[in-house]
Structures are given as structure tokens and as C-alpha cells.
Write a protein that holds these residues in place. Structure first.
Motif, mmCIF file in Angstrom:
data_model
loop_
_atom_site.group_PDB
_atom_site.id
_atom_site.type_symbol
_atom_site.label_atom_id
_atom_site.label_comp_id
_atom_site.label_asym_id
_atom_site.label_seq_id
_atom_site.Cartn_x
_atom_site.Cartn_y
_atom_site.Cartn_z
ATOM 1 N N ASP A 1 1.987 -3.733 -4.063
ATOM 2 C CA ASP A 1 1.022 -4.820 -3.875
ATOM 3 C C ASP A 1 1.219 -5.481 -2.508
ATOM 4 O O ASP A 1 2.007 -4.998 -1.683
ATOM 5 C CB ASP A 1 1.123 -5.819 -5.021
ATOM 6 N N ALA B 1 0.800 1.946 -6.464
ATOM 7 C CA ALA B 1 0.882 1.511 -5.062
ATOM 8 C C ALA B 1 1.502 0.115 -5.027
ATOM 9 O O ALA B 1 1.290 -0.687 -5.943
ATOM 10 C CB ALA B 1 -0.499 1.495 -4.419
ATOM 11 N N GLY C 1 0.779 -1.236 0.000
ATOM 12 C CA GLY C 1 0.000 0.000 0.000
ATOM 13 C C GLY C 1 0.809 1.283 0.000
ATOM 14 O O GLY C 1 0.265 2.364 0.244
ATOM 15 N N LEU D 1 4.090 6.702 2.636
ATOM 16 C CA LEU D 1 3.035 6.028 3.391
ATOM 17 C C LEU D 1 2.920 6.730 4.732
ATOM 18 O O LEU D 1 3.940 6.931 5.408
ATOM 19 C CB LEU D 1 3.376 4.540 3.602
#
Length: 76
Positions: free
Chosen positions: A36, A34, A18, A57
Motif C-alpha cells: 500500500d 501489492a 506498489g 518492482l
């Protein structure tokens, strides 16, 4: 064309899913993806040139690699 691919890992070596990964060329191309479930990302069919790669992130420090020189037919 070339490709830019990799796996995002935290400081302990665990994969991080993510993560928003961006590939940008000055004055031109900008791609976003993004990671996986295995922390992997891949940008296929990227024109040759010099790129900056950024991984973001929330809760983590943003990582940057600048001046990535992608050549024809190469995967970095």
C-alpha cells in the motif's frame, strides 16, 4: 491459520508502495498482493507451512526470503 505481513523499504529505509509481493508454498498455495501507500503488505489466514516470499518492482532488485516457517496462530 497464521499471517505473513511486513513493510517493503528501499536501501535508504524509505517505504516503497506498489511492490508486488508473492507468498508461495512448494506444490501448493500461491498468494499475490501489492504494498500500500505505506509500503505495507499482509496475507491473513495463511495455512501453516514453509513458504518463500518474493518482492518485485521494476527498477529494483528482486528480494527473496526462502524457507519461512509459518506456524499455527503466528504472524511473521
Amino acid at each position: 491459520m497464521g499471517a505473513i505481513a511486513g513493510v517493503v523499504r528501499d536501501s535508504l529505509g524509505a517505504v516503497v508502495p506498489g511492490v508486488g509481493v508473492g507468498v508461495r508454498r512448494a506444490g501448493g498455495l500461491a498468494l499475490e498482493a501489492a504494498t500500500d501507500a505505506g509500503g505495507a503488505y499482509r496475507f491473513a489466514s495463511v495455512p501453516p507451512g514453509r513458504y518463500d516470499v518474493t518482492a518485485r518492482l521494476p527498477g529494483f532488485v528482486t528480494a527473496r526470503v526462502t524457507g519461512v516457517d509459518l506456524r499455527l496462530g503466528v504472524q511473521l
